[in-house]
Design an enzyme around this catalytic site. Structure first.
Site, PDB file in Angstrom:
ATOM      1  N   ARG A  24       5.156 -15.347  -9.432  1.00 42.01           N
ATOM      2  CA  ARG A  24       6.170 -13.907  -9.450  1.00 42.01           C
ATOM      3  C   ARG A  24       7.476 -15.149  -8.713  1.00 42.01           C
ATOM      4  O   ARG A  24       7.388 -15.974  -7.884  1.00 42.01           O
ATOM      5  CB  ARG A  24       5.748 -13.271  -8.053  1.00 42.01           C
ATOM      6  N   LYS A  40      -3.684  -2.687  -7.156  1.00 43.36           N
ATOM      7  CA  LYS A  40      -4.548  -2.034  -7.165  1.00 43.36           C
ATOM      8  C   LYS A  40      -3.322  -0.505  -7.204  1.00 43.36           C
ATOM      9  O   LYS A  40      -3.068   0.221  -7.265  1.00 43.36           O
ATOM     10  CB  LYS A  40      -4.233  -1.896  -5.660  1.00 43.36           C
ATOM     11  N   ARG A  66     -10.425   0.668   6.547  1.00 38.97           N
ATOM     12  CA  ARG A  66     -10.611  -1.461   6.122  1.00 38.97           C
ATOM     13  C   ARG A  66     -11.513  -1.921   6.731  1.00 38.97           C
ATOM     14  O   ARG A  66     -11.466  -2.917   6.666  1.00 38.97           O
ATOM     15  CB  ARG A  66      -8.684  -1.075   6.711  1.00 38.97           C
TER      16      ARG A  66
END
Ligand code: AMP
Length: 231
Positions: A140, A26, A101
């Site tokens: 990651r 995003k 949200r």
């Protein structure tokens, strides 16, 4: 509601809602779209953190909720976004990110925008299966010495587990551990889907396959929104 591209010359500014879970890409798409269309990127978490750091009345009011990891009350959040939308930086439009949200926030925002003669023009929902998201985030690794980041799948170090620059053993951020990512997604995804459902009823949702490359997702968005609306 039309399905035609909407980025043509029109008096109505382009207010987009970008929806996607952690790891869906995003932020990357937001910065591309912001550049391409001259839109301001309004990310709720960043705005609250900036208000908090600057010690503004809004930041102070939001502090206790943020510290508890709870949503800041709707009135404050909506007021903050309306204030941001009133700034010259938002003249061409805005990308809303992280707000609304919940369906309650979406309905309240719709009403507030409608009272100002505006609306969310499109909702871009970047969709990625949960296990792909977990893999993306949990893959990651970071060097604690020099902060270089790596990814097991796309950007792995030459010597497994060691930084290419200084040989330090790589670490995973606590937040990036698979079980933490899964828990975050479990909490984040259901209200997000409900918001998308809400806008689905207005026929303004574009569902995008977020497992594609960054470029392909951008292409798909541009195909929906059409040519540039801002110079
Ligand atoms: P985030 O960076 O998106 O996780 O947001 C950090 C904090 O900002 C959250 O824990 C909330 O306290 C607040 N926040 C972010 N977005 C919203 C929202 N849409 N409504 C209310 N509070 C929010």
């Amino acid at each position: 509601m039309t399905d035609a591209p909407i980025g043509d010359a029109t008096a109505e500014r382009l207010i987009l809602l970008l929806v996607g879970a952690v790891g869906a890409g995003k932020g990357t798409q937001a910065s591309i779209l912001s550049r391409e269309f001259g839109l301001v990127h309004l990310a709720s978490g960043n705005l609250f953190r900036a208000a908090l750091a600057a010690g503004t009345p809004l930041g102070e009011a939001a502090r206790e909720y943020m510290e508890r990891g709870e949503l800041v009350p709707d009135e404050l959040t909506i007021a903050m976004f309306m204030e941001e939308l009133a700034r010259p930086a938002a003249d061409a439009g805005a990308i809303l990110d992280g707000f609304p949200r919940t369906v309650g926030q979406a309905m309240a925002l719709d009403d507030t925008l409608a009272a100002a003669g505006e609306r969310i023009r499109r909702v871009l929902s970047i969709e990625v299966p949960t296990e792909v998201l977990v893999r993306r985030v949990a893959g990651r690794w970071i060097c604690p010495q020099c902060s270089t980041t790596y990814h097991e799948d796309t950007d792995s170090p030459n010597d497994p587990g060691r930084c290419d620059r200084d040989g330090t053993a790589l670490r995973q951020r606590d937040d990036d551990r698979p079980e933490v990512v899964r828990a975050r997604l479990d909490k984040q995804v259901p209200p997000m889907l409900a918001v998308v459902e809400h806008y689905e009823r207005a026929g303004i949702v574009d569902r995008l396959d977020g497992t594609q490359s960054i470029e392909a997702v951008t292409e798909a968005i541009l195909a929906r929104i059409g040519p540039r609306v801002a110079s």
